[in-house]
Design a protein around this motif. Sequence first.
Motif, PDB file in Angstrom:
ATOM      1  N   VAL A  34     -10.991  57.629  39.799  1.00 17.50           N
ATOM      2  CA  VAL A  34     -12.099  58.012  39.204  1.00 17.50           C
ATOM      3  C   VAL A  34     -12.412  56.609  38.586  1.00 17.50           C
ATOM      4  O   VAL A  34     -11.505  55.984  37.923  1.00 17.50           O
ATOM      5  N   PRO A  35     -13.671  56.471  38.052  1.00 14.96           N
ATOM      6  CA  PRO A  35     -14.012  55.366  37.208  1.00 14.96           C
ATOM      7  C   PRO A  35     -13.923  55.807  35.722  1.00 14.96           C
ATOM      8  O   PRO A  35     -14.002  56.683  35.374  1.00 14.96           O
ATOM      9  N   ILE A  36     -13.797  54.655  34.929  1.00 19.29           N
ATOM     10  CA  ILE A  36     -13.807  54.665  33.481  1.00 19.29           C
ATOM     11  C   ILE A  36     -14.956  53.956  33.155  1.00 19.29           C
ATOM     12  O   ILE A  36     -15.003  52.714  33.314  1.00 19.29           O
ATOM     13  N   LEU A  37     -16.065  54.637  32.542  1.00 16.62           N
ATOM     14  CA  LEU A  37     -17.226  53.874  32.164  1.00 16.62           C
ATOM     15  C   LEU A  37     -17.017  53.342  30.739  1.00 16.62           C
ATOM     16  O   LEU A  37     -16.189  53.694  30.026  1.00 16.62           O
ATOM     17  N   PRO A  38     -17.875  52.317  30.457  1.00 13.98           N
ATOM     18  CA  PRO A  38     -17.554  51.365  29.312  1.00 13.98           C
ATOM     19  C   PRO A  38     -17.790  52.395  28.044  1.00 13.98           C
ATOM     20  O   PRO A  38     -16.906  52.036  27.126  1.00 13.98           O
ATOM     21  N   ASP A  39     -18.313  53.414  28.021  1.00 14.08           N
ATOM     22  CA  ASP A  39     -18.477  54.214  26.904  1.00 14.08           C
ATOM     23  C   ASP A  39     -17.769  55.606  26.760  1.00 14.08           C
ATOM     24  O   ASP A  39     -17.760  56.288  25.996  1.00 14.08           O
ATOM     25  N   ASP A  40     -16.855  55.569  27.893  1.00 14.23           N
ATOM     26  CA  ASP A  40     -16.177  57.053  28.086  1.00 14.23           C
ATOM     27  C   ASP A  40     -15.093  57.220  26.973  1.00 14.23           C
ATOM     28  O   ASP A  40     -14.328  56.182  26.606  1.00 14.23           O
ATOM     29  N   THR A  41     -14.983  58.147  26.659  1.00 10.71           N
ATOM     30  CA  THR A  41     -13.948  58.551  25.615  1.00 10.71           C
ATOM     31  C   THR A  41     -12.495  59.021  26.747  1.00 10.71           C
ATOM     32  O   THR A  41     -12.830  59.402  27.501  1.00 10.71           O
ATOM     33  N   ALA A  42     -11.356  59.087  25.928  1.00 11.38           N
ATOM     34  CA  ALA A  42     -10.200  59.732  26.597  1.00 11.38           C
ATOM     35  C   ALA A  42     -10.709  61.097  27.257  1.00 11.38           C
ATOM     36  O   ALA A  42     -10.263  61.654  28.219  1.00 11.38           O
ATOM     37  N   LYS A  43     -11.338  62.000  26.309  1.00 11.30           N
ATOM     38  CA  LYS A  43     -11.646  63.191  26.791  1.00 11.30           C
ATOM     39  C   LYS A  43     -12.461  63.132  27.991  1.00 11.30           C
ATOM     40  O   LYS A  43     -12.461  63.926  29.084  1.00 11.30           O
ATOM     41  N   ASP A  44     -13.648  62.293  28.121  1.00  9.74           N
ATOM     42  CA  ASP A  44     -14.437  62.043  29.177  1.00  9.74           C
ATOM     43  C   ASP A  44     -13.833  61.735  30.395  1.00  9.74           C
ATOM     44  O   ASP A  44     -13.659  62.164  31.525  1.00  9.74           O
ATOM     45  N   VAL A  45     -12.710  60.897  30.209  1.00 10.58           N
ATOM     46  CA  VAL A  45     -11.920  60.447  31.293  1.00 10.58           C
ATOM     47  C   VAL A  45     -10.904  61.504  31.900  1.00 10.58           C
ATOM     48  O   VAL A  45     -10.572  61.649  32.928  1.00 10.58           O
ATOM     49  N   PHE A  46     -10.229  62.283  30.595  1.00 10.93           N
ATOM     50  CA  PHE A  46      -9.344  63.332  31.153  1.00 10.93           C
ATOM     51  C   PHE A  46     -10.051  64.512  32.063  1.00 10.93           C
ATOM     52  O   PHE A  46      -9.424  65.011  32.896  1.00 10.93           O
ATOM     53  N   ASP A  47     -11.292  64.627  31.681  1.00  7.71           N
ATOM     54  CA  ASP A  47     -12.293  65.724  32.415  1.00  7.71           C
ATOM     55  C   ASP A  47     -12.004  65.217  34.119  1.00  7.71           C
ATOM     56  O   ASP A  47     -11.992  65.856  35.000  1.00  7.71           O
ATOM     57  N   LYS A  48     -12.459  63.826  34.087  1.00 10.95           N
ATOM     58  CA  LYS A  48     -12.760  63.304  35.594  1.00 10.95           C
ATOM     59  C   LYS A  48     -11.261  63.265  36.252  1.00 10.95           C
ATOM     60  O   LYS A  48     -11.079  63.712  37.445  1.00 10.95           O
ATOM     61  N   VAL A  49     -10.195  63.043  35.400  1.00 16.14           N
ATOM     62  CA  VAL A  49      -8.796  62.941  36.188  1.00 16.14           C
ATOM     63  C   VAL A  49      -8.383  64.635  36.502  1.00 16.14           C
ATOM     64  O   VAL A  49      -7.782  64.721  37.636  1.00 16.14           O
ATOM     65  N   THR A  50      -8.856  65.600  35.660  1.00 17.08           N
ATOM     66  CA  THR A  50      -8.625  66.877  36.315  1.00 17.08           C
ATOM     67  C   THR A  50      -9.167  67.462  37.556  1.00 17.08           C
ATOM     68  O   THR A  50      -8.578  68.007  38.290  1.00 17.08           O
TER      69      THR A  50
END
Length: 309
Positions: free
Chosen positions: A150-166
């Motif tokens: 999944v991508p990590i966008l420049p303004d993503d927080t860890a919570k944003d990324v964790f939701d994508k990883v889920t």
Amino acid sequence: MRAVVFAYHNVGARGLRTLLAGGMRVELVVTHPDDPGETIWFDSVAAVAAEHGIPVALVDQAVDDALLERIARLAPDYIFSFYFRRMLPASLLAAARIAALNMHGSLLPQYRGRVPVNWAVLHGEAETGATLHVMEAKPDAGDIVAQQAVPILPDDTAKDVFDKVTVAAEIALWGVLPRLLRGEVPRRSNNLAQGSYFGGRKPEDGRIDWRQPAQAIYNLMRAVAPPYPGAFFDLNGRRFIVARARLARPEVAALLPASASAGLHLAQEQILAKGNDGGVIHILELWAADHPGQPLSAQHLSELAGHQP
């Protein structure tokens, strides 16, 4: 195929639902009791198991002998671990007739170890993902079974990324599940020499060092933003938590004179921070640590701090 599932958190809940939707027979779910001192912002694995009438066992610190014997009697085809917070002993892994598999929140062999999503954001990565792998005694070291990026966008927080990883974990598991149900476990090498390992993080690790470049400071703010403990600084004996921020747009950064020193500043009712490289961070939401969740204005910050930063 029959399985015992060790699971916790959102990935645990989604992993369990995915197994059940695909036709895996789950004989037992092992999860953790919720810690009353922890903010519970994630799904309950125990609740998912209860919805499906699956027996639940609770483990706080370690898997005891009674539970080991119970699982050995079940003789499951698979043991799955989805964000379970304790290492599973080798004797337990051996109870799986076909394989014991773990879902890890990174693209192994990168970011083995604890809190991989937070570390990936902290280091400014542009991509991460989820990896289903064979469990061994050494953490996150077994062969890779399935993987989803999944991508990590420049303004993503860890919570944003964790939701994508889920979601990535669900996709990876769903894609390989038909083969697992046939007793097939695809494997490719998890080359640890090409990867990295990181340990756990403590709230104190969120302390902001204004001497760092602006991007590094911003990455820390993103990596530990709420619902994690948050990046923080102390000012005149008070602690403040950065709840939301971004790198300042040029017109906002221009509010600070070029001569402004590294650190926190108030400018035209905006809360700004300058890194040692001259980069500027716009702090969009700030909390007093003793009143989390209550945003402070620039004026209120000045009053609490006792002076204009």
